[in-house]
Design an enzyme around this catalytic site. Structure first.
Site, PDB file in Angstrom:
ATOM      1  N   GLY A  11       1.291  -1.174  -0.890  1.00 49.20           N
ATOM      2  CA  GLY A  11       0.027  -0.045   0.463  1.00 49.20           C
ATOM      3  C   GLY A  11       0.762   1.273   0.112  1.00 49.20           C
ATOM      4  O   GLY A  11       2.286   1.190   0.095  1.00 49.20           O
ATOM      5  N   ASP A  32       1.005  -8.984   1.951  1.00 50.00           N
ATOM      6  CA  ASP A  32      -0.726  -7.905   1.932  1.00 50.00           C
ATOM      7  C   ASP A  32      -1.483  -8.833   0.567  1.00 50.00           C
ATOM      8  O   ASP A  32      -0.406  -9.690   0.061  1.00 50.00           O
ATOM      9  CB  ASP A  32       0.146  -7.284   0.487  1.00 50.00           C
ATOM     10  CG  ASP A  32      -0.685  -5.501   0.466  1.00 50.00           C
ATOM     11  OD1 ASP A  32      -2.009  -5.922   0.626  1.00 50.00           O
ATOM     12  OD2 ASP A  32      -0.217  -4.528   0.634  1.00 50.00           O
ATOM     13  N   VAL A  58      -3.923 -11.345   6.118  1.00 50.88           N
ATOM     14  CA  VAL A  58      -3.458 -11.755   7.866  1.00 50.88           C
ATOM     15  C   VAL A  58      -4.971 -12.027   8.191  1.00 50.88           C
ATOM     16  O   VAL A  58      -4.724 -12.341   9.661  1.00 50.88           O
ATOM     17  CB  VAL A  58      -3.294 -10.140   8.399  1.00 50.88           C
ATOM     18  CG1 VAL A  58      -2.001  -9.874   7.387  1.00 50.88           C
ATOM     19  CG2 VAL A  58      -3.900  -9.155   7.899  1.00 50.88           C
ATOM     20  N   SER A  76      -5.077  -2.545   5.654  1.00 51.38           N
ATOM     21  CA  SER A  76      -6.428  -2.300   5.958  1.00 51.38           C
ATOM     22  C   SER A  76      -6.701  -1.157   4.545  1.00 51.38           C
ATOM     23  O   SER A  76      -5.976  -0.566   4.629  1.00 51.38           O
ATOM     24  CB  SER A  76      -6.646  -1.365   7.200  1.00 51.38           C
ATOM     25  OG  SER A  76      -7.902  -1.226   7.167  1.00 51.38           O
ATOM     26  N   LYS A  92     -12.732  -6.854   8.688  1.00 50.46           N
ATOM     27  CA  LYS A  92     -11.818  -8.593   9.555  1.00 50.46           C
ATOM     28  C   LYS A  92     -10.763  -8.461   9.403  1.00 50.46           C
ATOM     29  O   LYS A  92     -10.068  -8.681  10.574  1.00 50.46           O
ATOM     30  CB  LYS A  92     -12.167  -9.744   8.201  1.00 50.46           C
ATOM     31  CG  LYS A  92     -14.011 -10.243   8.655  1.00 50.46           C
ATOM     32  CD  LYS A  92     -14.132 -11.207   7.117  1.00 50.46           C
ATOM     33  CE  LYS A  92     -13.365 -12.464   6.700  1.00 50.46           C
ATOM     34  NZ  LYS A  92     -13.771 -13.700   5.805  1.00 50.46           N
ATOM     35  N   ASN A 100      -4.930 -11.868  14.796  1.00 46.53           N
ATOM     36  CA  ASN A 100      -3.684 -12.988  15.029  1.00 46.53           C
ATOM     37  C   ASN A 100      -2.152 -13.029  14.445  1.00 46.53           C
ATOM     38  O   ASN A 100      -1.245 -12.816  15.503  1.00 46.53           O
ATOM     39  CB  ASN A 100      -3.678 -13.437  12.771  1.00 46.53           C
ATOM     40  CG  ASN A 100      -5.432 -14.306  12.737  1.00 46.53           C
ATOM     41  OD1 ASN A 100      -5.758 -14.951  13.156  1.00 46.53           O
ATOM     42  ND2 ASN A 100      -6.144 -14.076  11.593  1.00 46.53           N
ATOM     43  N   GLY A 103      -1.323 -12.340  18.568  1.00 40.45           N
ATOM     44  CA  GLY A 103      -0.266 -14.161  18.239  1.00 40.45           C
ATOM     45  C   GLY A 103      -0.078 -13.666  18.453  1.00 40.45           C
ATOM     46  O   GLY A 103       1.604 -14.637  19.165  1.00 40.45           O
ATOM     47  N   TYR A 146     -15.472   1.229   9.379  1.00 38.65           N
ATOM     48  CA  TYR A 146     -13.793   1.811   8.989  1.00 38.65           C
ATOM     49  C   TYR A 146     -13.374   1.917  10.135  1.00 38.65           C
ATOM     50  O   TYR A 146     -12.518   1.108  10.740  1.00 38.65           O
ATOM     51  CB  TYR A 146     -13.749   3.064   8.340  1.00 38.65           C
ATOM     52  CG  TYR A 146     -11.870   2.647   8.727  1.00 38.65           C
ATOM     53  CD1 TYR A 146     -10.986   1.998   7.758  1.00 38.65           C
ATOM     54  CD2 TYR A 146     -11.655   4.119   8.759  1.00 38.65           C
ATOM     55  CE1 TYR A 146      -9.501   2.303   8.033  1.00 38.65           C
ATOM     56  CE2 TYR A 146     -10.563   4.528   8.935  1.00 38.65           C
ATOM     57  CZ  TYR A 146      -8.873   3.334   8.484  1.00 38.65           C
ATOM     58  OH  TYR A 146      -7.997   3.977   8.011  1.00 38.65           O
ATOM     59  N   ARG A 187      -9.139   9.752  -1.721  1.00 34.89           N
ATOM     60  CA  ARG A 187      -9.072  11.218  -1.187  1.00 34.89           C
ATOM     61  C   ARG A 187      -9.064  12.050  -1.510  1.00 34.89           C
ATOM     62  O   ARG A 187      -8.498  11.846  -2.721  1.00 34.89           O
ATOM     63  CB  ARG A 187      -7.879  10.347  -0.280  1.00 34.89           C
ATOM     64  CG  ARG A 187      -8.040   9.287   1.467  1.00 34.89           C
ATOM     65  CD  ARG A 187      -7.141   8.683   2.433  1.00 34.89           C
ATOM     66  NE  ARG A 187      -6.684   8.037   1.478  1.00 34.89           N
ATOM     67  CZ  ARG A 187      -5.423   7.106   1.675  1.00 34.89           C
ATOM     68  NH1 ARG A 187      -4.696   7.161   3.053  1.00 34.89           N
ATOM     69  NH2 ARG A 187      -5.200   6.175   0.908  1.00 34.89           N
TER      70      ARG A 187
END
Length: 330
Positions: A11, A32, A58, A76, A92, A100, A103, A146, A187
């Site tokens: 990104g 990614d 992810v 994201s 998600k 995840n 952890g 978001y 944006r």
């Protein structure tokens, strides 16, 4: 050699972070799923022996062999045009993806930093926004996917910090710009520059009185780096407090590009923040950080980047409006 995992590596912001940590002498593992990322952002890094790329989502189990010193969760969708189209994936990656990676950080004993956002403040009733402001957010509005993903992300990160004694950092990122932004990401800055380069009218949503504060990407990356290397675990605003109205910003872009566009006004989207300005007192005091690049200089660099793109890319990105073949349900 220190090893760092950077999610969202392809990104806009992730690619700049990969560059910075390579320059710091670290081994960088980029990850990614390329839903909104673009391999063109990191193709120049692929020959580097200290860089590797994993094409992975992810929200599914994340396995990285070997030691990890740092995990930077920057995966994201980050613009309204994206997260309004893929709201479930947005939720998600903020919830399951963060779980995840926390952890993984716990197993690897890695320091963990999340990319939070000024959107946790919603349409703020406090101005400028300080880190102790709890926000004014509509959890069931179209932007809630978001905003609430990021608020949950902060909450679970602090839970791991308190319960598992994990080293964690939270950066609240305000409007950022620079090379490698997508022209079609919704944006305001790439939208205005793209319209100017294509000879289209400049579209302002609302009456142009709403404000934003734009931070150049190099300044932001420096702030993130300093926060990661600090010992401060609570959220920190990183952004440029130089506030400007969207109407004024449209005029700045017209002046910068030397074009002769009209400004046209359209209705303001639901829950769009009327004001956005960071209070960066914490960043100054704790990190010794403040932005260095003026908006004039940053806009010139960004405009030169967009102007260097081939015409087909300028129009390809402008005309691409969907995620063909992708189901947010999966």
């Amino acid at each position: 050699m220190k090893r760092v995992l950077i999610t969202g590596a392809a990104g806009f912001l992730g690619s700049h972070l990969c560059e910075r940590f390579l320059k710091e002498g670290m081994y960088v593992i980029g990850m990614d799923n390329l839903i909104t990322g673009d391999m063109r952002n990191i193709e120049h890094l692929m020959p580097n022996p200290n860089f590797e790329f994993n094409h992975h989502d992810v929200t599914k189990y994340v396995h990285i062999p070997g030691e990890l010193d740092y995990i930077m969760h920057f995966a994201s969708p980050a613009s309204p045009i994206d997260y309004l189209k893929i709201p479930i994936q947005t939720l998600k990656v903020g919830a399951m993806g963060t779980h995840n990676l926390l952890g993984l950080a716990r197993v690897k004993k890695a320091r963990f930093i999340i990319a939070s956002t000024s959107e946790v403040y919603g349409d703020p009733l406090v101005h400028p926004q300080t880190e102790d402001y709890w926000g004014h957010v509509n959890p069931i509005g179209p932007r809630g996917c978001y905003d609430e993903a990021k608020r949950y992300q902060e909450a679970i990160t602090m839970a791991y910090h308190r319960y598992h004694d994990l080293e964690t950092r939270i950066v609240r990122i305000f409007n950022t710009y620079g090379p490698r932004m997508r022209l079609n990401d919704g944006r305001v800055l790439p939208a205005f520059i793209g319209q100017a380069l294509r000879g289209e009218d400049i579209t302002v949503f609302g009456d142009g009185s709403q404000t934003r504060s734009f931070c150049y990407v190099d300044d932001l990356v420096e702030g993130i780096y300093r926060l990661l290397m600090s010992d401060y675990s609570l959220p920190v605003n990183i952004g440029n407090p130089g506030e400007i109205t969207i109407g004024q910003f449209a005029e700045e872009i017209i002046k910068l590009t030397g074009t002769d566009q009209k400004v046209v006004y359209k209705p303001l989207p639901q829950d769009d923040p009327k004001q956005r300005q960071p209070d960066i007192t914490k960043a100054r005091e704790i990190l010794g950080w403040e932005p260095k690049v003026s908006r004039e200089e940053g806009l010139r660099i960004t405009y030169d980047y967009f102007r260097s793109l081939p015409n087909e890319r300028l129009y390809e990105e402008a005309n691409h409006r969907g995620f063909e073949g992708f189901s947010a349900e999966k």
